[in-house]
Scaffold this active site. Sequence first.
Site, PDB file in Angstrom:
ATOM      1  N   GLN A  11      -4.601  -1.225   9.833  1.00 18.32           N
ATOM      2  CA  GLN A  11      -4.456  -2.544   9.205  1.00 18.32           C
ATOM      3  C   GLN A  11      -5.067  -3.623  10.104  1.00 18.32           C
ATOM      4  OE1 GLN A  11      -3.240  -3.186   6.097  1.00 18.32           O
ATOM      5  NE2 GLN A  11      -3.768  -5.334   6.429  1.00 18.32           N
TER       6      GLN A  11
ATOM      7  N   ASP B 225     -10.495   3.272   4.044  1.00 19.97           N
ATOM      8  CA  ASP B 225     -10.750   1.832   3.940  1.00 19.97           C
ATOM      9  C   ASP B 225     -12.250   1.546   3.837  1.00 19.97           C
ATOM     10  OD1 ASP B 225      -8.928  -0.162   3.614  1.00 19.97           O
ATOM     11  OD2 ASP B 225      -8.401  -0.355   5.736  1.00 19.97           O
TER      12      ASP B 225
ATOM     13  N   LYS C  62       0.844  -1.201   0.000  1.00 20.41           N
ATOM     14  CA  LYS C  62       0.000   0.000   0.000  1.00 20.41           C
ATOM     15  C   LYS C  62       0.879   1.251   0.000  1.00 20.41           C
ATOM     16  CE  LYS C  62      -3.730  -2.408   2.381  1.00 20.41           C
ATOM     17  NZ  LYS C  62      -4.413  -2.694   3.654  1.00 20.41           N
TER      18      LYS C  62
END
Length: 284
Positions: free
Chosen positions: A97, A120, A53
Amino acid sequence: MSAHIIDGKAHAAALRAELKIQAAALSAKGLQPGLAVVIVGDDPASRTYVRNKVRACEEAGVYSETHQLPADTPESGVLARVRELNSNPRIHGVLVQLPLPAHINEPRVLAEVLPQKDVDGFHVHSAGALFVGAPHFVPCTPAGIIYLLEKESISIAGRHAVVIGRSNIVGKPIALLLLQRDATITICHSRTTDLGVHTRSADILVAAVGRLNFVTADMVKPGACVIDVGTNRAPDGKLCGDVDYETVKSVAGSITPVPGGVGPMTVAMLVANTLRAADHRTQD
Ligand code: NAP
């Protein structure tokens, strides 16, 4: 006949090139998009995802910060870090995460991310917006799947889409996105009976289970579009999907490979969401 292979790697590269131009335009206005990733503990798979990422952000001209916290960080410490990033004007997107260590309440941490920075798309605000059909930030993997279907001109309206898996990050959001595009939806899960009866009637079959070779050729309608979300390790360490690719590709009309299908799109969509978050800032 062998299925058309949907090349997610190529689509993602093309999208990332477009995003790089958009990021440069925002930077020229003095607003370089910025992403912060919070990672707790040292799960090797999570570290690899975060590295990918961050690399994709750097290549697109997006500023990024990785906040690596020790595995025994108390929940209050993670919440405090998220709050710091929420108020940091350099940062437009905040990503935590997953998975988090067991002592940390995941929903509580996800709820702490400012909805305007929820790149996200895991905050209940984003989930609710998607539910009512007015998506704000769409979770990256489902967004990437829709992007692939649209780029490949695979028709969705009126088709039967079957999703195997009902997680908040893949199964439910992809079902909602397909529904919004007028597909007829079936969602299957571990308590579904006669799974094959459902999957065999799918024009679009999305597998998001997390089990190696779970979808076999006899479960697929000839000519169907098969989207393989799974990321599993074969006994030899090779990355494989949920679909028994070699046999299913002789039945399906089109199919995403693993690796090189949905995975690269997920990363590209994170960059896209970060740019959207920065762009919203210009409208504040
Ligand atoms: P998850 O939260 O573990 O959900 C798995 C789903 O599969 C659950 O809804 C579960 O049903 C269902 N399931 C399990 N066994 C089943 C069975 N025998 N029959 C039918 N359904 C069954 O996983 P996830 O986070 O959605 O991820 C799914 C897979 O996608 C994983 O391999 C993950 O690594 C991968 N993934 C890939 C990307 C990417 O970018 N490529 C992104 C995200 C996830 P229940 O709800 O009843 O338990």
